[in-house]
Enzyme design. Structure first.
Site, short mmCIF file in Angstrom:
data_model
loop_
_atom_site.label_atom_id
_atom_site.label_comp_id
_atom_site.label_asym_id
_atom_site.label_seq_id
_atom_site.Cartn_x
_atom_site.Cartn_y
_atom_site.Cartn_z
N ASP A 1 0.87 -1.17 0.00
CA ASP A 1 0.00 0.00 0.00
C ASP A 1 0.90 1.22 0.00
O ASP A 1 1.93 1.23 0.68
CB ASP A 1 -0.91 -0.02 1.25
CG ASP A 1 -2.12 0.90 1.09
OD1 ASP A 1 -1.93 2.07 0.68
OD2 ASP A 1 -3.24 0.43 1.35
N ASP B 1 -2.86 -3.30 -2.66
CA ASP B 1 -3.73 -2.15 -2.87
C ASP B 1 -3.82 -1.84 -4.37
O ASP B 1 -2.84 -1.98 -5.10
CB ASP B 1 -3.11 -0.94 -2.12
CG ASP B 1 -4.03 0.27 -2.16
OD1 ASP B 1 -5.26 0.08 -2.08
OD2 ASP B 1 -3.52 1.39 -2.27
N MET C 1 -5.11 1.22 -5.82
CA MET C 1 -4.80 2.62 -6.17
C MET C 1 -3.44 3.02 -5.64
O MET C 1 -3.30 3.35 -4.46
CB MET C 1 -5.86 3.52 -5.53
CG MET C 1 -7.26 3.30 -6.06
SD MET C 1 -7.50 4.15 -7.63
CE MET C 1 -7.61 5.84 -7.01
N ASP D 1 17.04 -64.23 -22.26
CA ASP D 1 18.11 -63.55 -22.96
C ASP D 1 17.96 -63.83 -24.46
O ASP D 1 17.82 -64.99 -24.87
CB ASP D 1 19.46 -64.06 -22.45
CG ASP D 1 20.61 -63.21 -22.95
OD1 ASP D 1 21.07 -62.34 -22.19
OD2 ASP D 1 21.03 -63.42 -24.11
N ILE D 2 17.96 -62.78 -25.25
CA ILE D 2 17.81 -62.96 -26.71
C ILE D 2 19.07 -63.61 -27.26
O ILE D 2 20.20 -63.18 -26.96
CB ILE D 2 17.54 -61.60 -27.38
CG1 ILE D 2 16.18 -61.09 -26.88
CG2 ILE D 2 17.55 -61.73 -28.90
CD1 ILE D 2 15.78 -59.76 -27.42
N ASN E 1 22.83 -57.03 -33.88
CA ASN E 1 23.28 -55.64 -33.86
C ASN E 1 24.37 -55.39 -34.89
O ASN E 1 24.32 -54.41 -35.64
CB ASN E 1 23.84 -55.30 -32.47
CG ASN E 1 22.86 -54.45 -31.68
OD1 ASN E 1 22.02 -53.78 -32.24
ND2 ASN E 1 22.99 -54.51 -30.38
N ASP F 1 17.36 -52.43 -31.69
CA ASP F 1 16.35 -51.77 -30.86
C ASP F 1 14.96 -52.30 -31.19
O ASP F 1 14.14 -52.52 -30.30
CB ASP F 1 16.39 -50.25 -31.08
CG ASP F 1 17.61 -49.62 -30.41
OD1 ASP F 1 18.33 -50.35 -29.70
OD2 ASP F 1 17.84 -48.41 -30.62
N GLU G 1 20.15 -57.11 -23.46
CA GLU G 1 19.15 -57.94 -24.13
C GLU G 1 18.54 -58.95 -23.14
O GLU G 1 18.02 -59.97 -23.54
CB GLU G 1 19.76 -58.65 -25.34
CG GLU G 1 20.87 -59.66 -25.01
CD GLU G 1 22.26 -59.04 -25.01
OE1 GLU G 1 22.37 -57.82 -24.74
OE2 GLU G 1 23.24 -59.76 -25.27
#
Lengths: 455, 455
Positions: free
Chosen positions: A9, A53, A55, A326-327, A334, A343, A369
């Site tokens: 104010d 305030d 004003m 496991d792959i 790869n 991926d 993997e």
């Protein structure tokens, strides 16, 4: 509940007066004599609330409010604007500048403290969420102040009868999709199903609106929906009661469409901010437990689930088994077809696992993997079957590798072990790993159980 | 503030009475007539608070409380025990069973509602944190109820003079490390520096304890410290006032050492739970932005920082540059020395980057053997220098590979680009990538700037 309040104010007497009253209620108060001081202290003093305030010479209250709400560092601080005149235009300008509330001089203590309590309760929760997010990711938090959303806001309107509800709904801005209910139970149910705001009539003798407020606030599904309440203009007590019960804002009869629009916009904006904050936190947390490539739970997550399973076994004797998968010859894939093909194989493996397993099984990427399945309620035989389903699913659907158009059949080897009471997660996985090793040694593309069993 | 309250009493009249009073205050109430019902409803009704009668046939209130607090699904619900007798032993047994509060019949409404408000305010915040955590990781949340910590709890004791403070401190259990302050400012400062609890005397005419409470609660550094207040036995108003101000619990004069010990244990346990919850959330969030292998910020994090840098460039014209670094012949290292050696090289790279860069630079793992450095305030020349420092640091310190004892010199290639105004993060990184490609083509182990510059 205590808090830090910044009083702004340009007239010293006014500042002293408010400071004295707030301080007597044990609020921590700082004062600012101009808009510039306010902007500086909003950062330095870090108030929980600003009493501003309107004003003032130089920068007026509206401009200050807009600047506060436009700055990411201060946008979350609630602002209550204070003016000498109770005029519609003043109120609207304040609300449109982003003010959270509007009070007329002389400020009534009861009304003020009810407002302060209500705004602080909300801020307490939001601060916790904001802090979590900010600690790890500055700049990741959503902006606290954005223009009110146009378009798809769903508002539930609750009143004592259908006609009143419909008349209230008609006062809402046109971009809002309002559903009017003259029946409290129906209104509560609608809120539970999801709404962006509830507008409720507290002026009816025909129905106990506060009961509806209580129900909405006490149910988890509707707890965070903002509530805007309609009260009679001369009923300050009703306002205080409503705010203390968890109503977020009030609008007085006779209802001004401009004011209800401005207050609705404020509530919708606040809700959207809170939703975004919660969503981003949840998203970040989910990432902490998810493997980015496959979307599967990560090692940390499956290990936690496995530990839970082992606790269940020790407590209730419920069987738990794991499979390590496991792959086969993944490195060769790869090297021959490139990283991207690799991926895609990992992602395809995740899909096939998902399709071949029960909903209760938890399958995650363990690293590279390698995948881990945790099966609660499954003995060795059931676990062997599950792993065999995954093996067969992978072998049955070859991968089409885009680079060459060539079809590639991918296989996996897996080792299975059922937990013995008292066994650790690490020991159990070591046994499954040993079985996996045997499966590889026996020519791959097969599932084997641990031969040694637990000690 | 409204909430769901579960009232547990074997006598129907008592249930009806409490239900009526709570319901009139707009609480949502469910009732249970036995300990078994209570345990079931604690899960099904999901109350925010349980009012639990002590004297019940079958399972008594203490047993019920212990079971509630021992079950992860209900341990976080505050329990207020209610007994016919105000006896020291009863109170102690209740508190030791894990009750959060203890009230004597007939229950005074004002005292009850003040307690309820105080416990609910805390629960509101904790629920938000718990929900975030639970959504992604059931079982990851810390146990809500654990035996009180022995050992290292730090308690700040505040009173009107040194002697009173020291006498109060002497009442605390011996495992607590208490620091007594007769001066309010010193007590506040001590709390700010870190404490597990504040014990404060509100009975002194010499000092305004509530002012100290307000200050502790309003400062971010001490906001979450539990406060236990000492009040006069006959001053119910002081209790209500204290609880509403944010005091967590009160203990009456004359002070019973057993009771203060039990209440202290409750506060310390709650604080530890809250701290653990916050810590685990922060930890999880951090993991969402961290690469697990190297501990470096991950791709998501560095990209967010880069976007901030680009915004800074567009807003203030502050230069920003990036370097993309790639370890030379990394696949060969992996193939020759094994995965573990590869991992050690990546970790070593992270260390050397940290040592070679300014604190303001953000270096992260971008994926595989690729790293990204975001440098705000750095033009191309400065960025080239920084990348060259990292390159030199990596080459200068060969890796000792444990398997063979062999020394391996690892090198990197890097591409640098300075952002043009309005450029996207992706376009900038593509230019740095192009420069990296040239560095590789020119024979590796070198840093090059983008030759094309931005359009």
């Amino acid at each position: 509940m205590t808090a830090r309040i910044l009083v702004v104010d340009d007239i010293q007497t006014n500042r002293r007066l408010l400071e004295g009253r707030l301080s007597a209620e044990y609020f921590e108060v700082a004062t600012a004599a101009s808009g510039e001081d306010c902007l500086r202290l909003a950062r330095e003093f870090a108030p929980d609330l600003i009493l501003l305030d309107v004003m003032m010479p130089g920068m007026n209250g509206y401009d200050v409010c807009r600047r506060l709400k436009g700055d990411a560092a201060t946008a979350h601080i609630p602002v209550v604007m204070i003016t000498a005149l109770d005029q519609r235009e003043e109120r609207l300008s304040g609300l449109q500048a982003g003010a959270d509330e509007f009070l007329t001089k002389p400020v009534d203590d009861v009304a003020l403290f009810a407002r302060v309590r209500s705004l602080l309760r909300l801020k307490l929760v939001m601060d916790e969420l904001r802090q979590r997010q900010e600690r790890v990711a500055e700049g990741e938090a959503p902006p606290a102040h954005e223009p009110a959303p146009e378009g798809s806001a769903q508002v539930v309107v609750a009143a004592g009868d259908d006609r009143t509800a419909q008349r209230l709904a008609a006062k809402l801005p046109s971009y809002v999709k309002a559903r009017a209910f003259g029946d409290p139970a129906a209104a509560t149910a609608a809120a539970r199903e999801g709404a962006d705001m509830v507008l409720i009539d507290l002026t009816s003798a025909k129905f106990d609106g506060l009961r509806v407020v209580a129900r909405i606030r006490s149910e988890a599904a509707s707890r965070n929906i903002p509530i805007l309440a309609v009260i009679d203009a001369d009923n300050a007590q009703a306002m205080v009661r409503a705010l203390d019960m968890g109503v977020n804002d009030v609008v007085c009869r006779p209802i001004d469409a401009g004011e209800i629009a401005a207050r609705t916009a404020t509530q919708l904006r606040r809700k959207r901010y809170a939703d975004q904050l919660r969503d981003r936190l949840d998203e970040s947390l989910e990432m902490a437990f998810t493997d980015a490539l496959t979307g599967l739970p990560n090692r940390r997550y499956v290990m936690a689930r496995l530990r839970e399973g082992l606790e269940g076994l020790d407590r209730d004797g419920e069987a738990v088994s794991v499979a390590v998968l496991d792959i086969d010859r993944f490195k060769q894939i790869n090297d021959t077809y490139g990283h991207q093909a690799g991926d895609r194989v990992l992602q395809g493996m995740a899909e096939r696992m998902g399709a071949a397993l029960r909903a209760a099984d938890v399958a995650g990427r363990f690293g590279g993997e390698e995948f881990l399945i945790v099966m609660r309620g499954a003995d060795e035989a059931a676990a062997l079957e599950a792993a065999e389903r995954v093996r067969a699913a992978l072998e049955a659907r070859p991968f089409i590798l885009r680079e060459t158009g060539e079809m590639l059949t991918v296989t996996l080897s897996a080792g299975v072990a059922q937990a013995a009471p008292g066994e650790t997660a690490e020991a159990l996985i070591a046994r499954a790993d040993a079985a996996l090793y045997e499966a590889k040694a026996a020519g791959r593309n097969r599932v084997m159980a641990d031969r040694k069993k637990a000690a």
